[in-house]
Design an enzyme around this catalytic site. Structure first.
Site, PDB file in Angstrom:
ATOM      1  N   ARG A 101       0.821  -1.214   0.000  1.00 42.13           N
ATOM      2  CA  ARG A 101       0.000   0.000   0.000  1.00 42.13           C
ATOM      3  C   ARG A 101       0.853   1.261   0.000  1.00 42.13           C
ATOM      4  O   ARG A 101       0.543   2.226  -0.715  1.00 42.13           O
ATOM      5  CB  ARG A 101      -0.942  -0.021   1.202  1.00 42.13           C
ATOM      6  CG  ARG A 101      -1.818   1.215   1.379  1.00 42.13           C
ATOM      7  CD  ARG A 101      -2.437   1.713   0.081  1.00 42.13           C
ATOM      8  NE  ARG A 101      -3.120   0.677  -0.663  1.00 42.13           N
ATOM      9  CZ  ARG A 101      -3.423   0.779  -1.945  1.00 42.13           C
ATOM     10  NH1 ARG A 101      -3.057   1.856  -2.642  1.00 42.13           N
ATOM     11  NH2 ARG A 101      -4.056  -0.197  -2.560  1.00 42.13           N
ATOM     12  N   LYS A 136       1.356  25.095  -4.935  1.00 45.82           N
ATOM     13  CA  LYS A 136       0.131  24.461  -4.438  1.00 45.82           C
ATOM     14  C   LYS A 136       0.267  22.939  -4.526  1.00 45.82           C
ATOM     15  O   LYS A 136      -0.410  22.264  -5.300  1.00 45.82           O
ATOM     16  CB  LYS A 136      -1.080  24.954  -5.219  1.00 45.82           C
ATOM     17  CG  LYS A 136      -1.336  26.448  -5.050  1.00 45.82           C
ATOM     18  CD  LYS A 136      -2.474  26.926  -5.916  1.00 45.82           C
ATOM     19  CE  LYS A 136      -2.687  28.427  -5.766  1.00 45.82           C
ATOM     20  NZ  LYS A 136      -3.755  28.954  -6.648  1.00 45.82           N
ATOM     21  N   LYS A 168       3.766  40.005  -4.902  1.00 49.66           N
ATOM     22  CA  LYS A 168       2.321  40.042  -5.108  1.00 49.66           C
ATOM     23  C   LYS A 168       1.729  41.326  -4.528  1.00 49.66           C
ATOM     24  O   LYS A 168       2.442  42.194  -4.029  1.00 49.66           O
ATOM     25  CB  LYS A 168       1.677  38.807  -4.480  1.00 49.66           C
ATOM     26  CG  LYS A 168       2.148  37.497  -5.107  1.00 49.66           C
ATOM     27  CD  LYS A 168       1.290  36.339  -4.629  1.00 49.66           C
ATOM     28  CE  LYS A 168       1.664  35.058  -5.357  1.00 49.66           C
ATOM     29  NZ  LYS A 168       0.717  33.966  -5.075  1.00 49.66           N
ATOM     30  N   GLU A 197       3.584  39.948  -9.861  1.00 51.47           N
ATOM     31  CA  GLU A 197       2.216  39.611 -10.253  1.00 51.47           C
ATOM     32  C   GLU A 197       1.442  40.903 -10.477  1.00 51.47           C
ATOM     33  O   GLU A 197       1.455  41.797  -9.630  1.00 51.47           O
ATOM     34  CB  GLU A 197       1.554  38.783  -9.158  1.00 51.47           C
ATOM     35  CG  GLU A 197       0.120  38.378  -9.487  1.00 51.47           C
ATOM     36  CD  GLU A 197      -0.517  37.627  -8.349  1.00 51.47           C
ATOM     37  OE1 GLU A 197      -0.681  36.406  -8.461  1.00 51.47           O
ATOM     38  OE2 GLU A 197      -0.849  38.278  -7.325  1.00 51.47           O
ATOM     39  N   ASP A 218      -2.198  38.008 -13.977  1.00 49.59           N
ATOM     40  CA  ASP A 218      -3.160  37.290 -13.151  1.00 49.59           C
ATOM     41  C   ASP A 218      -4.592  37.492 -13.636  1.00 49.59           C
ATOM     42  O   ASP A 218      -5.121  38.596 -13.599  1.00 49.59           O
ATOM     43  CB  ASP A 218      -3.036  37.749 -11.694  1.00 49.59           C
ATOM     44  CG  ASP A 218      -3.940  36.967 -10.762  1.00 49.59           C
ATOM     45  OD1 ASP A 218      -4.069  35.738 -10.955  1.00 49.59           O
ATOM     46  OD2 ASP A 218      -4.501  37.567  -9.838  1.00 49.59           O
TER      47      ASP A 218
END
Length: 284
Positions: A101, A136, A168, A197, A218
């Protein structure tokens, strides 16, 4: 630490962590099997996929039981068809089942990341646009998933908060503007890339005037992306971000941007359906 050294360390720590998580003080079900029973097994994929995770599984079984031998039928980055055998194993039956597993969890997750990346890359392969990952990632699997992205044909954005500047909205506000933020970044580390950004053309013009290395556009519309390319092409690397999916990716690439970043490559990963089957056993 160098990226490859860091990845090697993550392979070791991931294997140790997964075994500790799953096996704990011992696999009580595996004790039902005679200690001297050996087995051979194979791992197959039930769906088309791109393989990733070979070194991770090698390290996992090395730590679990060095008597287990692994014979890979494919390498990281290879395309697999449903039904393909990707790995053959032989060793103590207890160890094969104890490691099953943890090994499949790694393989299915990393192969899922590589598979999603490859699907996206295929959509834009003739445009010259690079597909980038983001930060992310699944907790504890940052370098592993970023490696999987490269196996799928994508590219890594910054690895963490330490290897590139990404300025940012809140950084800009705290620094007093884009020009001031870029200047401060250059003063802190001249050799690291500086990315800004932006959400408007005014901010784009400011970032270009400040000589940012990369400008992240963005959530720009397609028309606005084309205008941004007209203004900024050759002055900075232009990165499109936001509203990226398999339905929009091609259209975004055709605007002329240099690269597209997508968190979906790693945070929305769909695990690949893998299965390990015992083929035969014998007493030794």
């Amino acid at each position: 630490m160098h990226y490859h050294e860091a990845l090697a360390e993550e392979i070791r720590t991931s294997a140790a962590r997964l075994l500790a998580e799953d096996v704990g003080p011992g696999d009580i079900t595996a004790q039902l099997i005679p200690e001297r029973q050996w087995a051979s097994a194979r791992v197959i994929t039930r769906e088309d996929a791109v393989l990733c995770g070979v070194a991770f599984v090698d390290e996992l079984f090395r730590r679990l039981d060095s008597r287990v031998t692994l014979n890979w039928q494919h390498a990281d980055g290879d395309r697999l068809a449903a039904g393909d055998t990707l790995l053959e194993l032989e060793g103590p039956a207890r160890s094969l089942l104890t490691g099953e597993r943890a090994a499949l969890n790694l393989l299915q997750t990393l192969s899922g990341t590589a598979t999603r990346t490859r699907a996206y890359v295929d959509l834009i392969e003739d445009t010259g646009v690079r597909l980038l990952d983001t930060r992310k990632t699944l907790p504890g699997l940052r370098l592993a998933q970023k490696y999987a992205v490269t196996c799928g044909g994508g590219y890594n954005h910054r690895v963490g908060l330490y290897d590139a500047f990404l300025i940012k909205e809140n950084h800009i506000a705290a620094c007093g503007g884009i020009a001031a933020a870029v200047k401060e970044a250059r003063d802190i580390a001249k050799d690291l890339p500086v990315e800004v950004e932006v959400e408007t053309f005014e901010e784009l013009d400011q970032a270009l005037a400040a000589s940012a290395d990369v400008v992240m556009l963005d959530n720009f519309s397609l028309d606005d992306l084309r205008e941004a390319v007209r203004r900024g092409s050759g002055r900075a690397t232009l990165e499109a971000s936001g509203n990226v999916s398999d339905a929009t990716l091609r259209s975004i690439a055709e605007t002329g941007v240099d690269c597209i970043s997508s968190g979906a490559l790693t945070k929305d990963v769909q695990s690949i359906d893998l299965s390990m089957r015992i083929l035969k056993t014998e007493t030794r």
